[in-house]
Design an enzyme around this catalytic site. Structure first.
Site, PDB file in Angstrom:
ATOM      1  N   THR A 175      -9.053  70.847  13.306  1.00  0.00           N
ATOM      2  CA  THR A 175      -9.881  71.830  12.620  1.00  0.00           C
ATOM      3  C   THR A 175      -9.535  73.216  13.146  1.00  0.00           C
ATOM      4  O   THR A 175      -9.047  73.367  14.261  1.00  0.00           O
ATOM      5  CB  THR A 175     -11.388  71.572  12.841  1.00  0.00           C
ATOM      6  OG1 THR A 175     -11.657  71.529  14.236  1.00  0.00           O
ATOM      7  CG2 THR A 175     -11.822  70.271  12.195  1.00  0.00           C
ATOM      8  N   ASP A 176      -9.800  74.203  12.320  1.00  0.00           N
ATOM      9  CA  ASP A 176      -9.610  75.596  12.709  1.00  0.00           C
ATOM     10  C   ASP A 176     -10.888  76.117  13.353  1.00  0.00           C
ATOM     11  O   ASP A 176     -11.923  75.446  13.353  1.00  0.00           O
ATOM     12  CB  ASP A 176      -9.275  76.450  11.475  1.00  0.00           C
ATOM     13  CG  ASP A 176      -7.893  76.143  10.917  1.00  0.00           C
ATOM     14  OD1 ASP A 176      -6.988  75.803  11.708  1.00  0.00           O
ATOM     15  OD2 ASP A 176      -7.723  76.243   9.687  1.00  0.00           O
ATOM     16  N   ALA A 177     -10.831  77.321  13.863  1.00  0.00           N
ATOM     17  CA  ALA A 177     -11.993  77.953  14.496  1.00  0.00           C
ATOM     18  C   ALA A 177     -13.175  77.975  13.535  1.00  0.00           C
ATOM     19  O   ALA A 177     -13.035  78.321  12.357  1.00  0.00           O
ATOM     20  CB  ALA A 177     -11.641  79.366  14.937  1.00  0.00           C
TER      21      ALA A 177
END
Length: 96
Positions: free
Chosen positions: A60-62
């Site tokens: 996942t991204d930030a």
């Protein structure tokens, strides 16, 4: 002295609110999901040599949340017994 080889693979299924994380993957100086989980594993398994690392099925991204994230870790027999003992209260340290 030979290092024990991992013999048990554990699958982890979990969800998280990623609002306070800089994504999944460990990054120096940043709070990440992998970094926090591996830090917790290191605390629990500190008496059993090098802690395991997590392998994830996706990232996942930030700020991104996850539902049904899957990861695995490989444990030595000693680490597996240590987890079981901790769960049963046998791994607790007695005050000096």
């Amino acid at each position: 002295m030979e290092t024990a080889k991992p013999r048990t693979r554990l699958r982890l299924d979990f969800s998280y609110d990623g609002a306070d994380f800089q994504g999944w993957a460990k990054q120096p100086g940043l709070r990440t999901v992998q970094g926090e989980l591996e830090k917790a594993l290191a605390t629990v398994l500190q008496r059993y040599g090098a802690p395991p690392t997590l392998t994830v099925a996706g990232r996942t991204d930030a700020g991104v949340h996850a539902l049904g994230q899957v990861a695995h870790l490989d444990l030595t027999d000693e680490q597996l017994v240590g987890l079981d003992d901790s769960h049963r209260g046998k791994g607790k340290h007695k005050p000096d």
